[in-house]
Design a protein around this motif. Structure first.
Motif, mmCIF file in Angstrom:
data_model
loop_
_atom_site.group_PDB
_atom_site.id
_atom_site.type_symbol
_atom_site.label_atom_id
_atom_site.label_comp_id
_atom_site.label_asym_id
_atom_site.label_seq_id
_atom_site.Cartn_x
_atom_site.Cartn_y
_atom_site.Cartn_z
ATOM 1 N N ILE A 151 -6.975 -2.091 -2.955
ATOM 2 C CA ILE A 151 -8.289 -2.210 -2.334
ATOM 3 C C ILE A 151 -9.330 -1.809 -3.377
ATOM 4 N N ARG A 152 -10.380 -2.607 -3.488
ATOM 5 C CA ARG A 152 -11.449 -2.339 -4.447
ATOM 6 C C ARG A 152 -12.739 -1.930 -3.741
ATOM 7 N N HIS A 153 -13.522 -1.155 -4.451
ATOM 8 C CA HIS A 153 -14.860 -0.781 -3.986
ATOM 9 C C HIS A 153 -15.824 -1.100 -5.114
ATOM 10 N N GLU A 154 -16.748 -2.020 -4.841
ATOM 11 C CA GLU A 154 -17.702 -2.477 -5.859
ATOM 12 C C GLU A 154 -16.972 -2.917 -7.125
ATOM 13 N N GLY A 155 -15.854 -3.617 -6.932
ATOM 14 C CA GLY A 155 -15.100 -4.174 -8.044
ATOM 15 C C GLY A 155 -14.105 -3.237 -8.698
ATOM 16 N N ARG A 156 -14.113 -1.974 -8.306
ATOM 17 C CA ARG A 156 -13.236 -0.978 -8.934
ATOM 18 C C ARG A 156 -12.049 -0.695 -8.036
ATOM 19 N N LEU A 157 -10.850 -0.673 -8.617
ATOM 20 C CA LEU A 157 -9.634 -0.410 -7.861
ATOM 21 C C LEU A 157 -9.614 1.044 -7.418
ATOM 22 N N VAL A 158 -9.531 1.282 -6.088
ATOM 23 C CA VAL A 158 -9.608 2.654 -5.579
ATOM 24 C C VAL A 158 -8.381 3.067 -4.770
ATOM 25 N N ALA A 159 -7.497 2.127 -4.430
ATOM 26 C CA ALA A 159 -6.295 2.488 -3.670
ATOM 27 C C ALA A 159 -5.227 1.424 -3.896
ATOM 28 N N ILE A 160 -3.971 1.869 -3.969
ATOM 29 C CA ILE A 160 -2.864 0.930 -4.146
ATOM 30 C C ILE A 160 -1.645 1.400 -3.348
ATOM 31 N N ALA A 161 -0.748 0.471 -3.100
ATOM 32 C CA ALA A 161 0.583 0.749 -2.563
ATOM 33 C C ALA A 161 1.419 -0.487 -2.851
ATOM 34 N N GLY A 162 2.720 -0.314 -2.987
ATOM 35 C CA GLY A 162 3.548 -1.469 -3.299
ATOM 36 C C GLY A 162 5.021 -1.234 -3.046
ATOM 37 N N GLU A 163 5.817 -2.178 -3.510
ATOM 38 C CA GLU A 163 7.263 -2.155 -3.329
ATOM 39 C C GLU A 163 7.947 -1.731 -4.626
ATOM 40 N N ARG A 164 8.926 -0.843 -4.497
ATOM 41 C CA ARG A 164 9.674 -0.430 -5.692
ATOM 42 C C ARG A 164 11.135 -0.845 -5.515
ATOM 43 N N LEU A 165 12.010 0.044 -5.114
ATOM 44 C CA LEU A 165 13.412 -0.308 -4.958
ATOM 45 C C LEU A 165 13.581 -1.346 -3.850
ATOM 46 N N ARG A 166 14.377 -2.364 -4.137
ATOM 47 C CA ARG A 166 14.719 -3.343 -3.109
ATOM 48 C C ARG A 166 16.236 -3.480 -3.080
ATOM 49 N N LEU A 167 16.835 -3.198 -1.925
ATOM 50 C CA LEU A 167 18.265 -3.285 -1.741
ATOM 51 C C LEU A 167 18.540 -4.107 -0.495
ATOM 52 N N PRO A 168 19.761 -4.540 -0.297
ATOM 53 C CA PRO A 168 20.030 -5.409 0.849
ATOM 54 C C PRO A 168 19.582 -4.781 2.175
ATOM 55 N N GLY A 169 18.608 -5.406 2.821
ATOM 56 C CA GLY A 169 18.133 -4.944 4.120
ATOM 57 C C GLY A 169 17.032 -3.902 4.083
ATOM 58 N N TRP A 170 16.686 -3.413 2.890
ATOM 59 C CA TRP A 170 15.720 -2.322 2.771
ATOM 60 C C TRP A 170 14.791 -2.563 1.583
ATOM 61 N N THR A 171 13.534 -2.121 1.700
ATOM 62 C CA THR A 171 12.606 -2.122 0.568
ATOM 63 C C THR A 171 11.807 -0.829 0.592
ATOM 64 N N GLU A 172 11.711 -0.210 -0.575
ATOM 65 C CA GLU A 172 10.985 1.061 -0.702
ATOM 66 C C GLU A 172 9.496 0.813 -0.908
ATOM 67 N N ILE A 173 8.678 1.557 -0.193
ATOM 68 C CA ILE A 173 7.235 1.579 -0.416
ATOM 69 C C ILE A 173 6.928 2.710 -1.391
ATOM 70 N N SER A 174 6.111 2.422 -2.403
ATOM 71 C CA SER A 174 5.881 3.406 -3.453
ATOM 72 C C SER A 174 4.468 3.274 -4.026
ATOM 73 N N ALA A 175 4.147 4.186 -4.968
ATOM 74 C CA ALA A 175 2.856 4.195 -5.668
ATOM 75 C C ALA A 175 1.679 4.232 -4.705
ATOM 76 N N VAL A 176 1.833 4.955 -3.612
ATOM 77 C CA VAL A 176 0.756 5.068 -2.624
ATOM 78 C C VAL A 176 -0.261 6.090 -3.131
ATOM 79 N N CYS A 177 -1.462 5.642 -3.435
ATOM 80 C CA CYS A 177 -2.472 6.588 -3.945
ATOM 81 C C CYS A 177 -3.876 6.066 -3.709
ATOM 82 N N THR A 178 -4.816 7.004 -3.640
ATOM 83 C CA THR A 178 -6.224 6.691 -3.403
ATOM 84 C C THR A 178 -7.088 7.519 -4.349
ATOM 85 N N ASP A 179 -8.075 6.901 -4.929
ATOM 86 C CA ASP A 179 -9.031 7.616 -5.777
ATOM 87 C C ASP A 179 -9.616 8.794 -4.996
#
Length: 249
Positions: A151-179
């Motif tokens: 998510i950006r604010h006035e063009g600047r990246l201020v928050a992220i989250a994404g997928e890291r480990l992926r295994l059969p039937g499961w996916t890890e959510i990671s890198a969750v952070c906010t400025d």
């Protein structure tokens, strides 16, 4: 009833029943959906350079798997690995910590229209945000592990989250952070829900990890529908070999 595991500083983590793949998630990913990102020798594997600084063993109690890992790494190489109860003779522990694993049991997943998908061109901004907020390991090629949203604010990246480990039937959510200047607006929660929506769309269940002493993050994840499942020891080890001076490790 699930077994209770005491947390440092009070409280406990239930060791919940579930897919045994979750008990060795890094191996399950490298041996499965992330095999194309792996370097492997026999019963040992690790992520390619710049993706994720972890290795894994098919069975951490198998000495032959440790021999394969030594062959894979070469002498005197440092790597992180989990779960591990003990390391064989010849290996040196250079650091360790504890984490908890949480699984989605009641999360409300939904898209976030304001979020954009991030890619290689966004890595410098992601690394800057990660350096300021310290959500956990993130390297130059980590975006190759799955979908990352920002998510950006006035063009600047201020928050992220994404997928890291992926295994059969499961996916890890990671890198969750906010400025720090944009906290308190629910950005992290919206991104977690959005990433989870994508995970569920392909039939997987979200899970995630947190440091055992990161009480604020654990409370947040529990409040939106994750349940503590287990804790694990994480070690940084150096493979058997010789030092630059030629002495035995």
């Amino acid at each position: 009833m699930p077994q209770q595991t005491e947390l440092r500083g009070g409280g406990s983590v239930p060791t919940l029943p579930g897919d045994p793949l979750l008990d060795n998630a890094v191996w399950a990913a490298l041996d499965g959906p992330h095999a194309h990102l792996a370097e492997r020798v026999g019963r040992a594997a690790r992520y390619q350079d710049g993706i994720y600084a972890f290795a894994a063993l098919a069975d951490p109690a198998d000495p032959a798997a440790w021999d394969d890992l030594c062959t894979l790494l070469g002498p005197g190489t440092t790597v992180r690995i989990k779960p591990v109860d003990r390391v064989p003779d010849g290996w040196r522990i250079e650091g360790e910590g504890e984490g908890v694993q949480l699984v989605d049991t009641a999360l409300r997943a939904e898209p976030a229209p304001e979020a954009e998908r991030l890619g290689p061109a966004d890595v410098p901004e992601i690394l800057d945000l990660v350096a300021r907020t310290r959500p956990g390991p993130f390297l130059k090629r980590t975006v190759e592990m799955g979908t990352y949203l920002g998510i950006r604010h006035e063009g600047r990246l201020v928050a992220i989250a994404g997928e890291r480990l992926r295994l059969p039937g499961w996916t890890e959510i990671s890198a969750v952070c906010t400025d720090p200047g944009h906290r308190g607006r629910g950005l992290a929660t919206r991104l977690v829900r959005a990433v989870a929506w994508g995970i569920r769309e392909r039939g997987d269940t979200p899970f995630l990890h947190a440091a055992v002493d990161n009480a604020p993050a654990i409370r947040l994840y529990e409040s939106i529908g994750f349940t503590l499942r287990r804790r694990s020891r994480i070690v940084q080890v150096r493979s058997a070999g010789t030092t630059e001076a030629g002495g035995a490790l």
